[in-house]
Structures are given as C-alpha cells and as structure tokens.
Design an enzyme around this catalytic site. Structure first.
Site, short mmCIF file in Angstrom:
data_model
loop_
_atom_site.label_atom_id
_atom_site.label_comp_id
_atom_site.label_asym_id
_atom_site.label_seq_id
_atom_site.Cartn_x
_atom_site.Cartn_y
_atom_site.Cartn_z
N ASP A 47 3.49 13.30 15.32
CA ASP A 47 3.62 13.41 13.86
C ASP A 47 2.22 13.59 13.28
O ASP A 47 1.87 13.01 12.26
CB ASP A 47 4.29 12.16 13.28
CG ASP A 47 4.73 12.36 11.82
OD1 ASP A 47 4.79 13.52 11.36
OD2 ASP A 47 5.00 11.35 11.14
N LYS A 69 9.82 6.12 4.19
CA LYS A 69 11.24 6.09 4.52
C LYS A 69 11.52 5.06 5.60
O LYS A 69 12.56 4.43 5.62
CB LYS A 69 11.69 7.47 5.02
CG LYS A 69 12.17 8.37 3.89
CD LYS A 69 12.91 9.57 4.45
CE LYS A 69 11.96 10.44 5.23
NZ LYS A 69 12.48 11.71 5.68
N GLU A 70 10.58 4.93 6.50
CA GLU A 70 10.84 4.07 7.64
C GLU A 70 10.05 2.77 7.66
O GLU A 70 10.33 1.90 8.47
CB GLU A 70 10.57 4.86 8.93
CG GLU A 70 11.58 5.94 9.14
CD GLU A 70 11.00 7.20 9.77
OE1 GLU A 70 11.78 8.12 10.00
OE2 GLU A 70 9.79 7.28 10.00
N SER A 71 9.06 2.70 6.80
CA SER A 71 8.28 1.47 6.81
C SER A 71 7.64 1.20 5.45
O SER A 71 7.54 2.09 4.61
CB SER A 71 7.16 1.58 7.85
OG SER A 71 6.22 2.55 7.43
N VAL A 72 7.25 -0.05 5.28
CA VAL A 72 6.50 -0.45 4.10
C VAL A 72 5.22 -1.07 4.63
O VAL A 72 5.26 -1.84 5.58
CB VAL A 72 7.28 -1.49 3.27
CG1 VAL A 72 6.49 -1.90 2.05
CG2 VAL A 72 8.61 -0.93 2.84
N VAL A 73 4.09 -0.69 4.03
CA VAL A 73 2.82 -1.22 4.51
C VAL A 73 2.19 -2.09 3.41
O VAL A 73 2.14 -1.69 2.25
CB VAL A 73 1.86 -0.08 4.92
CG1 VAL A 73 0.54 -0.63 5.44
CG2 VAL A 73 2.51 0.81 5.97
N ILE A 122 0.84 -1.21 0.00
CA ILE A 122 0.00 0.00 0.00
C ILE A 122 0.87 1.25 0.00
O ILE A 122 0.53 2.27 -0.58
CB ILE A 122 -0.88 0.09 1.27
CG1 ILE A 122 -1.61 -1.21 1.57
CG2 ILE A 122 -1.85 1.25 1.18
CD1 ILE A 122 -2.23 -1.20 2.96
N SER A 123 1.97 1.16 0.71
CA SER A 123 2.78 2.37 0.87
C SER A 123 4.23 2.01 1.16
O SER A 123 4.51 1.07 1.90
CB SER A 123 2.19 3.21 2.01
OG SER A 123 3.18 3.88 2.72
N THR A 124 5.13 2.76 0.54
CA THR A 124 6.55 2.60 0.88
C THR A 124 7.02 3.94 1.40
O THR A 124 7.08 4.92 0.65
CB THR A 124 7.42 2.28 -0.36
OG1 THR A 124 6.62 2.39 -1.52
CG2 THR A 124 8.05 0.94 -0.28
P1 ADP Z 1 4.85 5.91 7.53
O1 ADP Z 1 4.18 7.25 7.29
O2 ADP Z 1 5.82 5.95 8.66
O3 ADP Z 1 5.40 5.30 6.29
P2 ADP Z 1 2.18 4.97 8.20
O4 ADP Z 1 1.81 4.19 9.41
O5 ADP Z 1 1.71 6.39 8.12
O6 ADP Z 1 3.75 4.86 8.04
O7 ADP Z 1 1.65 4.18 6.94
C1 ADP Z 1 1.87 4.63 5.64
C2 ADP Z 1 0.60 4.61 4.82
O8 ADP Z 1 0.08 3.28 4.78
C3 ADP Z 1 -0.51 5.44 5.42
O9 ADP Z 1 -0.44 6.75 4.97
C4 ADP Z 1 -1.75 4.74 4.93
O10 ADP Z 1 -2.05 5.16 3.62
C5 ADP Z 1 -1.32 3.29 4.88
N1 ADP Z 1 -1.71 2.60 6.12
C6 ADP Z 1 -0.98 2.41 7.23
N2 ADP Z 1 -1.66 1.72 8.14
C7 ADP Z 1 -2.85 1.46 7.58
C8 ADP Z 1 -4.03 0.75 8.03
N3 ADP Z 1 -4.07 0.17 9.22
N4 ADP Z 1 -5.08 0.67 7.19
C9 ADP Z 1 -5.03 1.24 5.97
N5 ADP Z 1 -3.97 1.90 5.49
C10 ADP Z 1 -2.90 2.02 6.29
MN MN Z 2 2.59 8.27 8.04
#
Ligand code: ADP
Ligand code: MN
Length: 439
Positions: free
Chosen positions: A326, A181-185, A177-179
């Site tokens: 944040d 700097k500190e995490s990949v989701v 869903i997202s990459t």
């Molecule tokens: P970071 O900003 O440190 O990379 P986030 O926890 O903000 O980490 O997650 C990054 C993105 O992933 C979020 O902006 C959101 O779009 C998606 N995301 C994170 N956690 C969830 C979740 N539980 N359900 C849906 N989307 C999520």
């Molecule tokens: Mn975030």
C-alpha cells in the site's frame, strides 16, 4: 414512565400514567390489542419503556386530552377519528399502520410493530412526533460530534487504552490524529515505565496508538492479503473475525519489527495489545509528520526523497523480504529530512501469490508521484519494479509486463505446491520467520 401502562387496560402500578388510572375501563383499548402487546418479548418491552423521551412526549399529548376524551372512548367514537387526519409525514404513518424502518430504529424497537402493538390507540399528532424527532436528531448530532474520534473505540477498547495509562506505560492520551476506514490513530505521551526490561528501553516521549477497527465490514476485502500469507495461512481458517482483526495488528507489528532491524526509518513498536498497537510517534509536539502527499518539498529535497524511497523499497524487498502493498505518498511521512514508512499491516512477502502484483502497484504509485513531482531521475514503474526486485522483466509495455509478473507468480505457486513453503529460486526467500508474539 411506563408505556405499557398505555396498553394495559388494568389499573395498577404498571398503568401509572396511562388512561386506565383515569377510567379503569377496557373500552378504549381492545382486548386484541392487549394480547398483542402482552405477547411482546420482555426485552422489546424494556426497550419501549426505556425510551423516556418518547414517553414524555406521549404523556404530554395524552394528558391534554385524557379525562374527557378517554373516558367512555372506544374505537368507534374516538374523538380523534372525527378530526381530519393530518397528512402523514415521511416517517410517520398513522394509527394501525406500519411504522417505517427509520421510526422503528429511532424507537429502538427490535422488529416492525404497529402503533397498536405499541399500545398507542390514538393518533400521535405530527407536530409532537416531529418535535420528538427534531430533539432526538439534535441529540444524536451532538453525540456524533463528540464521538468522531471514538468511532472505533468501543468500551472494551477504551478500557484497554485506559489500562495503558493506568499502568504508567502512557502518560496521557491527547487525542485522535487520524480516523481511517480500518483504523483510528491517537497521539499519546509516553509514561515513565520501562517496556523491555533486558534492554532497559524507555517509552518514547511521544507515542502513536493505532486502534484497528473491530467492525468487520472494512476488512472483508483485505482477506486476500492475509489468507495467502504463509505466515498466517494455517491460523487464518481457524479464526473468528475478531481474531482476524487482531491479526492485522499483529502483522503490522511483525512487519515494523523487521523493518526496524533493517534500519528502515519507521515507527518502533512499543506494545501490541489485542487490536491496539502502540508505537513511537513520528512527529513532534503532537503534530504528526506530514505525508509526502501534503508536504511542499524543494526540488532538491524531492530528489533526495526519491532516492531514499528507492533505497527503502530495495531494503524492504531484500532485507525484510517484504512488499509494502500500500505504498504511496499517503503512507510515507517526511520527518527530520527523511522518508519514513508507515502503515504496513497489509505488507506481504514477495512470494505471496499476488506479491509481485502488489509490488508493481507500489512501483507505479511511487514512480508517478516523483515523476509528477518533477524528479527527472525517477525511474518508470517497470524500471523501478526491476530495480527493486532484481528481476529482469523485459516487456516493453504494461500488459506484457503484468502478464510476465503473473506467470512468475504462477510458477512460484506451482513450485510451492510441490516443495512446501520453499519459494522458487527466482524469488528470494530467506525464510526469515516472523517474530513469535507472546501476549
Ligand atoms: P490507515 O491509513 O490504515 O488509516 P495509517 O497507519 O496510515 O493507517 O495511519 C493513519 C495516519 O495516522 C497516517 O497517515 C499518519 O498521519 C498517522 N500516523 C500513523 N502512525 C503514525 C506514527 N507512528 N506517527 C505519527 N503519525 C502516525
Ligand atoms: Mn495509511
């Protein structure tokens, strides 16, 4: 394929494709060269040998000229030497010269070596080299394209994720869903397994997997959030960097758990495994809920979102004893008519030495976002700060306001120094201990 064979003057299996098979003569390869090549560590040699691609290119080049040119060849009558030397391109420097860093990296060789050391006492024509570079770069490009989603996912992480699927906890991991700097989701469909026997909870249909990156660079500047957080202070100094990253994941889990208890809309924690946090997915059908930054709200909804946010911040401060640290339109999702808070690994208690400054920054982000978004009722950042913290800082300009905040932090620090963990009375601290986590 054996590059060492090129260096070796001895005929034999090691020289399977080298000129020695043809001539068996030492003349084309000086003894000094052999000594240097021989002194390479076996690991380095293995790396050289492993680069089949380069070896093939070299072989093609050599095969063309092998018989006549290499027989009886010595350094002085090297037929290549009589030809005009092609202008070296950026990353290629000819015989006996240092290979540039970039080239070395590409050859996967651990230290700077000369072509001589590599046993290549001939000129590698530029077109061969360039063609090698191009093909390699195409391959790398392709690899990169495939691995964007997996950047933070090293083999160990992949294995942990695979185990989650294998154990039945997750059904499938659908994609990234997202990459950040500190995490990949990642998004995943939940499995049928129950994850908390007593409560008989079932895994949510859709889950988010947050993988904290195990590369350390990005986390260095986050030290200040965790090392002064008393909940983690004692442990911080004793930990190696890998464990510190796990601590971020753990911190996010603790913070989400507190928020959940207070009824704040946020993801539910399902499981923490090392640096991987599995939680409920905010969104539907693999589509994550939009961030406030992205979503187009009507003015009514915007106002509604503002009041919800104000309430969330107060709950977070008073009921969870947390400052998000944040908070902005990037970490608030809009889902089912509600504002959801996410990304709380850096959240701290208000008594953190910089806790109030973090809160002020959060207030500034929130205030600016809603004011720009046309919410007339939105408090200014200073008013919001007071409304959330219950403090009554009266300074009428930002500099004085911040100075008062810092003075309060200082007073609290002094108080903490004297009285152990107990926070000064002006900063509420209900001493709610973090939920202990047993792996
Ligand atoms: P970071 O900003 O440190 O990379 P986030 O926890 O903000 O980490 O997650 C990054 C993105 O992933 C979020 O902006 C959101 O779009 C998606 N995301 C994170 N956690 C969830 C979740 N539980 N359900 C849906 N989307 C999520
Ligand atoms: Mn975030």
């Amino acid at each position: 394929m054996d590059l060492v064979g090129v260096a070796s003057p001895e005929p034999g299996p090691a020289a399977a494709w080298g000129p020695s098979k043809v001539s068996g003569r030492r003349s084309w390869s000086t003894p000094a060269l052999v000594t240097r090549a021989g002194s390479l560590g076996s690991e380095q040699l293995a790396k050289v040998i492993a680069d089949l691609m380069l070896a093939q290119m070299l072989q093609m080049e050599l095969t063309k000229n092998m018989t006549a040119q290499l027989t009886g060849r010595n350094t002085r009558d090297d037929p290549y030497d009589s030809k005009p030397v092609p202008t070296p391109k950026k990353d290629f420097i000819g015989k006996g010269k240092m290979i540039s860093h970039q080239t070395i990296d590409e050859c996967s060789i651990g230290r700077r070596m000369t072509w001589d050391e590599l046993g290549m006492r001939f000129k590698l024509s530029n077109h061969v080299f360039q063609s090698y570079r191009e093909r390699r770069s195409a391959r790398l490009h392709e690899k990169r394209r495939h691995s964007t989603a997996e950047k933070a996912v090293d083999p160990k992480t992949r294995l942990l994720m695979y185990k989650m699927v294998n154990s039945g906890m997750l059904e499938t991991i659908t994609g990234c869903i997202s990459t950040g700097k500190e995490s990949v989701v990642f998004h995943a469909y939940g499995g049928s397994m129950e994850y908390e026997k007593e409560d008989s909870k079932v895994i949510p249909t859709e889950c988010a997997i947050k993988v904290f990156k195990t590369t350390l660079n990005e986390f260095k500047n986050r030290d200040k959030y965790i090392k002064d957080d008393f909940r983690f202070k004692d442990r911080f100094s004793k930990l190696n960097p890998r464990k510190i990253i796990r601590m971020w994941a753990e911190k996010e889990m603790h913070n989400l758990t507190r928020m959940q208890r207070a009824g704040i809309p946020c993801p539910t924690v399902i499981l923490l495994k090392k640096h991987i946090l599995v939680m409920s997915f905010i969104g539907h059908d693999q589509v994550p809920a939009p961030k406030l930054k992205e979503v187009k709200l009507s003015s009514e909804e915007m106002k509604e979102a503002y009041y919800q946010t104000l309430h969330l911040m107060q709950q977070l401060y008073n009921e969870c004893t947390l400052v998000h640290a944040d908070l902005s339109e990037y970490n608030m999702l809009w889902h089912a008519g509600k504002v959801w808070l996410i990304d709380v690994s850096q959240s701290v208690e208000p008594t953190h030495p910089h806790g109030l400054e973090f809160l002020f920054r959060d207030c500034r982000n929130v205030s600016q976002f809603f004011q720009k978004g046309g919410v007339k009722e939105a408090l200014s950042e200073r008013e919001l700060f007071n409304a959330v913290s219950g403090l009554n800082i009266s300074a009428d300009n930002e500099a004085d306001f911040l100075a008062e905040i810092e003075a309060l932090e200082k007073m609290n620090e002094d108080h903490v120094q004297k009285n152990g963990r107990k926070a000064a009375s002006f900063l509420k601290d209900d001493g709610d201990p973090p939920v202990p986590y047993d792996e």
